[in-house]
Write a protein that holds these residues in place. Structure first.
Motif: not given
Length: 462
Positions: A147-170
């Motif tokens: 379940x964890x691997x499927x969630x990560x492969x679908x981008x669950x972890x990536x999208x959370x990190x990407x959102x934080x990074x984008x806000x910090x980048x702005x």
């Protein structure tokens, strides 16, 4: 770093089977296969639509190697982002090797470990954390890790990190803009809003870091040491848990001289049970070595199950109390389950009496299987599965955990800088460093050595 050559590898496990799949990827994949493929209906592969399957034969000159199904995936709509061909052939070792050797002679190169997924990453079909999740998915052996691997492969972890990074980048961009107008003393970045963002980022990072404690044990299994004096039923309990005769059971004390390990899934979580040598004073050299290993395994275990023979209670012996206290004193921080085994030898009144003397005692008869389900539920109680039920992001990768710790350290520096009215140029340094660690997780910032280490752990055909 993207190679333009065409690679080939067996995508299914090596060895004989009903069907084997041979995968090719690269600019020439379709053209190479087309020259060695004779379609039943006379089709040319290069003229067929993507995501289509074709029946025919793989030929080598006048020889027909096998009747196959050929699947065509044209770039960029493929796993690697390149032209991909998958050949489903019969699973004979001979046929597999003949087809692979044929394509090697026709211009392909053998794929290295994880090269198909590496190409998917380099062609922006997956980010780095998603690519790592592919390997985790392949190796998952219980419901929770899957379940964890499927969630990560679908981008669950990536999208959370990407959102934080984008806000910090702005905000970083606004800070950098202030530096360009330093002489005019203007402030583009609202410091109060920035502080709120930093506080929120810190909360998310701490939650992700804390989740690693659960994620790591789910991914690798929870080691449970079964310990106690000789002949109390440790091996019988292991066999009852595994539902098979895994360990030798004997009336002779000290039968188990070495540790025996096996893993089962309980409630979707992997538990690795370790049957250890009985703990007692002995002059037998071999048995002494086994007892030494027992304590080594207890050191490594995350949960300790201590067994004693319930019939000792009938004889008035207090040895089991001494053994329990010894384990508690030596390992005060380890979760401990105390089990009175062979309860079938006690009357109801004796069962009530022994429970009154030992708190949180579990009654069990390993030989008859009574109480085994109760033990399994107790073990599950040590695992926080709430995050799984809520579909929260759980970190399982040590590399991600390390980057999150470093990112948190840098973001804390940013918060301290805001609280002390640090100048924009110094704030920008800490922000850039935090962004760097965020980028390391998803692969926006990487290097060849890092990629080599990650993809070397993949199987060849993936």
């Amino acid at each position: 770093m993207i190679n333009q050559d065409t690679i080939v590898a067996l995508a299914t496990p090596s060895g004989a089977g009903a069907i084997a799949i041979i995968r090719l990827s690269g600019n020439s994949a379709i053209n190479i296969v087309e020259k060695q493929f004779k379609s039943i209906s006379g089709k040319q592969l290069s003229k067929q639509a993507t995501h289509t399957i074709h029946l025919g034969h793989i030929i080598d000159g006048d020889r027909t190697l096998d009747e196959v199904l050929v699947s065509v995936f044209k770039n960029p709509n493929s796993y690697t982002g390149e032209d991909v061909v998958e050949i489903s052939c019969h699973g004979s070792n001979y046929i597999q090797q003949e087809i692979i050797q044929l394509f090697l002679r026709k211009g392909c190169r053998m794929a290295t470990a994880g090269e198909f997924t590496l190409r998917a990453f380099l062609n922006a079909k997956l980010d780095l954390s998603q690519a790592e999740a592919v390997a985790d998915l392949i190796s998952s052996d219980n419901e929770a890790s899957h379940q964890i691997a499927m969630q990560q492969m679908r981008g669950g972890f990536s999208s959370e990190i990407a959102k934080l990074r984008e806000e910090l980048l702005n905000f970083a961009s606004l800070i950098e803009l202030e530096l360009d107008f330093a002489e005019e003393d203007v402030e583009f970045a609202d410091r109060s809003q920035f502080k709120d963002l930093v506080d929120r980022i810190i909360l998310v990072l701490k939650r992700l870091i804390d989740s690693f404690a659960v994620g790591n044990v789910i991914k690798n299994g929870i080691p449970v040491a079964i310990v106690g004096e000789p002949n109390v039923g440790k091996s019988t309990l292991l066999n009852a848990l595994l539902n098979e005769e895994r360990a030798i059971v004997s009336e002779i004390a000290g039968t188990t001289r070495d540790t025996i390990e096996d893993e089962i899934s309980i409630g979707g979580i992997g538990f690795r049970f370790i049957d250890t040598a009985g703990i007692r004073d002995t002059k037998n050299v071999v048995e002494s070595i086994g007892i030494k290993k027992t304590f080594e395994k207890i050191d490594q275990a995350q949960v300790v199950v201590y067994l004693f023979d319930a019939s000792d209670f009938k004889t008035g012996s207090s040895r089991f109390k001494v053994g329990i206290e010894k384990i508690k004193n030596k390992y005060p921080k380890k979760p401990l389950i105390v089990i009175a085994n062979k309860m079938d030898k006690l009357s109801d009144n004796e069962s009530v009496s022994i429970q009154s003397q030992i708190k949180n005692l579990t009654l069990l008869s390993a030989k008859r299987g009574n109480g085994v389900d109760v033990l399994k539920n107790q073990l599950l109680g040590f695992v926080n599965t709430g995050a799984l039920r809520n579909n929260d992001t759980i970190v399982t990768n040590t590399r991600h955990y390390d980057s999150l710790l470093k990112a948190l350290q840098e973001v804390n520096k940013v918060r301290q800088g805001l609280e002390t009215d640090l100048s924009g140029d110094l704030l920008a340094i800490d922000i850039r460093q935090a962004l760097y660690y965020f980028g390391e997780i998803t692969g926006e910032i990487t290097n060849d050595d890092l990629l080599g280490n990650i993809f070397a752990n993949f199987c060849i055909g993936k």
